[in-house]
Design an enzyme around this catalytic site. Structure first.
Site, PDB file in Angstrom:
ATOM      1  N   SER A  22      -9.477 -13.596  22.560  1.00  0.00           N
ATOM      2  CA  SER A  22      -8.662 -13.184  21.503  1.00  0.00           C
ATOM      3  C   SER A  22      -9.895 -13.879  20.069  1.00  0.00           C
ATOM      4  O   SER A  22      -9.112 -13.630  19.073  1.00  0.00           O
ATOM      5  CB  SER A  22      -7.318 -13.952  21.345  1.00  0.00           C
ATOM      6  OG  SER A  22      -7.597 -15.333  21.672  1.00  0.00           O
ATOM      7  N   ASN A 110      -1.195 -23.434  24.770  1.00  0.00           N
ATOM      8  CA  ASN A 110       0.120 -22.791  24.338  1.00  0.00           C
ATOM      9  C   ASN A 110       0.814 -23.197  23.211  1.00  0.00           C
ATOM     10  O   ASN A 110       1.557 -22.480  22.496  1.00  0.00           O
ATOM     11  CB  ASN A 110       1.093 -22.887  25.724  1.00  0.00           C
ATOM     12  CG  ASN A 110       0.426 -22.199  26.999  1.00  0.00           C
ATOM     13  OD1 ASN A 110      -0.659 -21.350  26.743  1.00  0.00           O
ATOM     14  ND2 ASN A 110       0.938 -22.454  27.962  1.00  0.00           N
ATOM     15  N   THR A 155      22.216  11.472  -7.705  1.00  0.00           N
ATOM     16  CA  THR A 155      22.660  11.552  -6.154  1.00  0.00           C
ATOM     17  C   THR A 155      22.541  12.811  -5.721  1.00  0.00           C
ATOM     18  O   THR A 155      22.373  13.895  -6.309  1.00  0.00           O
ATOM     19  CB  THR A 155      24.156  11.154  -6.356  1.00  0.00           C
ATOM     20  OG1 THR A 155      24.831  12.222  -6.905  1.00  0.00           O
ATOM     21  CG2 THR A 155      24.773  10.025  -7.101  1.00  0.00           C
ATOM     22  N   SER A 277      -9.858  15.048  -6.996  1.00  0.00           N
ATOM     23  CA  SER A 277     -10.049  15.931  -5.633  1.00  0.00           C
ATOM     24  C   SER A 277     -11.445  16.673  -5.715  1.00  0.00           C
ATOM     25  O   SER A 277     -11.847  16.642  -7.174  1.00  0.00           O
ATOM     26  CB  SER A 277      -9.193  17.063  -5.827  1.00  0.00           C
ATOM     27  OG  SER A 277      -9.542  18.348  -5.336  1.00  0.00           O
ATOM     28  N   ASN A 285      -4.739  12.430  -8.531  1.00  0.00           N
ATOM     29  CA  ASN A 285      -3.787  12.435  -7.248  1.00  0.00           C
ATOM     30  C   ASN A 285      -3.175  10.751  -7.343  1.00  0.00           C
ATOM     31  O   ASN A 285      -3.971   9.780  -7.607  1.00  0.00           O
ATOM     32  CB  ASN A 285      -4.493  12.540  -6.018  1.00  0.00           C
ATOM     33  CG  ASN A 285      -4.728  14.288  -5.911  1.00  0.00           C
ATOM     34  OD1 ASN A 285      -3.817  15.107  -6.333  1.00  0.00           O
ATOM     35  ND2 ASN A 285      -5.771  14.522  -5.281  1.00  0.00           N
ATOM     36  N   GLU A 290       1.221   7.123  -2.651  1.00  0.00           N
ATOM     37  CA  GLU A 290       1.161   7.634  -1.318  1.00  0.00           C
ATOM     38  C   GLU A 290       0.811   6.728  -0.226  1.00  0.00           C
ATOM     39  O   GLU A 290       1.455   6.720   0.837  1.00  0.00           O
ATOM     40  CB  GLU A 290       0.382   8.717  -1.322  1.00  0.00           C
ATOM     41  CG  GLU A 290       0.719  10.125  -2.150  1.00  0.00           C
ATOM     42  CD  GLU A 290      -0.207  11.006  -2.255  1.00  0.00           C
ATOM     43  OE1 GLU A 290      -0.372  12.096  -1.752  1.00  0.00           O
ATOM     44  OE2 GLU A 290      -1.352  10.686  -2.765  1.00  0.00           O
TER      45      GLU A 290
END
Ligand code: ARG
Length: 467
Positions: A22, A110, A155, A277, A285, A290
């Site tokens: 790990s 632990n 709404t 773009s 954009n 997003e």
């Protein structure tokens, strides 16, 4: 030297060895690991395991490890360390010799990993609360700037009634206050110290658990060693709060995405946070929005991963628990890198108030107010609703607004209409009519902004007391 090789006659399979490590991800916990070890050392001295000079060497060695790690990432390049606990032990022995091996007396990895993860989550909670505070401050500032500007509230994504732009912004402030309260509440359950829980049954030495907990800034030691070494509720709860926060940010992002379209035209995207773009030269954009919307999906994935790893795990420690680390880190890091960008975006975006105001004035958004006017004059509301609905139908035919109908036309639907209806149908009057706590009447919104600022100050005071 491994931390457990004595009973093994054969080396590990090389692929398995690499695969189960790990350290590639738990090296994030080095500062926490060192902090916890620095309080374990004095407890060992009190228990008679370390002499004063050995303790001094251990503490100095640990300090050096933390400093070296902070100074250069290359220090962490180690492909034989199994995990952060093994790494620190190896480095300590390199620095101070075999005394370094004494530090593991009476403790288990632990309890160490449970402690390190709690310290990590505490720090992440404090950072998130501070960042939420910044975002709330930015939203409150924008609400103040928006003044009396109105916009349509929706709404079913259909124009419903006008509201102040400030009122709309304050809706997000409420969500964020709830998120920060949830973090503060979750913090209480995180803030307990597993040190001294041992591998499963409690430390094998008479360690001062309360003292260790206090030195690390925890409220108290945990109460049960089996639970403490395997409890990851704190991680799950934290990620759950982040998930809710990310859902709020995704709603925010989605609304602003809509508002940025030419079809709505309510905002102009800040160039600093937009991209172009490669194909269509005219494009700007809304990538930040997003990605903010998408990150909620990612955090939901992290949350689900935690749920599924923890489901059905018997007591006590199981190596499955190692699998809780990456989703936890991912969720925390995703959120902590997102929040400041959302705040930066919020400060930069331009609101097209004229366009918002125009939208608030078209589409008969004052119809409910007109029906209320009739109700005030004794018409039962259901009938008033019907009459105004009929008037709206005429407006649709004539392509006009209610206030553009003549009094004569209005009276065809209901003789109760008088000249004063026109004043009641202006956006200002419609807004003012919603004069209840939590409503959009300008005086109420001004109060809500002041109250928001007051709550923000109080929240920051509490957060500072923790940090
Ligand atoms: N890397 C391990 C984890 O994250 C640390 C605890 C290891 N304990 C053990 N008994 N093998 O869970």
């Amino acid at each position: 030297m491994k931390m457990w090789s004595g009973r093994f006659g054969q080396p590990l399979d090389a692929d398995f060895e690499r695969w189960q490590r790990s350290f590639p991800f738990d090296q994030r916990l080095l500062a926490q690991e060192v902090a916890a070890s620095r309080v374990h050392g004095p407890a060992l001295q009190k228990a008679g395991i370390l002499s004063p000079s050995e303790l001094k060497a251990v503490v100095e060695g640990l300090t050096q490890i933390a400093e070296k790690a902070a100074a250069s990432p290359a220090f962490l390049a180690d492909d034989s360390a199994e995990d952060v606990h093994h790494f620190v032990e190896k480095k300590l022995v390199e620095l101070i010799g075999e005394t370094g091996y004494k530090l593991h007396s009476g403790r288990s990895r632990n309890e160490q990993i449970a402690t390190d993860l709690r310290l990590y989550v505490l720090h992440a909670i404090d950072q998130a609360r501070e960042q939420i505070g910044e975002l709330i401050a930015a939203l409150l500032a924008r609400a103040e700037q928006a003044g009396s500007a109105a916009m349509p509230a929706y709404t079913h994504l259909q124009r419903a009634e006008p509201v102040l732009v400030a009122h709309w912004l304050l809706a997000y402030v409420e969500m964020l206050f709830r998120d920060q309260e949830r973090l503060a509440d979750c913090r209480k359950r995180v803030n307990l110290c597993p040190l001294g829980s041992g591998a499963v049954a409690g430390a094998t030495l008479a360690l001062d658990r309360r003292g260790m907990a206090e030195q690390l800034g925890f409220d108290a030691p945990t109460n049960n060693s089996l639970d403490a070494t395997t409890d990851r509720d704190f991680a799950l709860e934290f990620v759950q709060v982040l998930l809710l926060l990310s859902l709020h940010l995704s709603r925010w992002a989605e609304e602003l995405l809509l508002f940025s379209t030419q079809e709505y035209g309510f905002i102009t995207l800040p160039e600093k946070y937009s991209t172009g773009s490669s194909a269509m030269p005219q494009k700007k954009n809304p990538d930040l929005l997003e990605l903010a919307r998408g990150k909620a999906g990612r955090i939901a994935g992290d949350f689900n991963a935690l749920v599924l790893v923890l489901k059905g795990l018997p007591l006590a420690y199981n190596k499955d628990l190692q699998e809780t680390q990456e989703p936890l880190f991912d969720a925390a890091e995703t959120m902590l890198s997102l929040l400041p960008l959302v705040t930066g975006w919020m400060k930069e975006v331009d609101f097209n108030y004229t366009r918002m105001q125009e939208a608030a004035q078209s589409g008969s958004l004052n119809a409910w107010t007109a029906a209320t006017y009739l109700a005030e004059r004794g018409v039962p509301f259901r009938l008033a609703h019907e009459k105004v609905g009929n008037a709206v139908r005429l407006c649709l035919e004539k392509h006009c607004e209610l206030q553009e109908l003549s009094l004569e036309e209005l009276r065809q639907f209901s003789p109760e209409f008088e000249q004063d209806i026109y004043a009641r149908l202006s956006v200002e009057s419609v807004l003012a009519l919603h004069d209840v706590h939590g409503g959009t009447a300008p005086a109420r919104v001004r109060q809500a902004i002041a109250e928001g600022n007051r709550r923000l100050t109080a929240m920051r005071e509490v957060a500072h007391a923790h940090a």
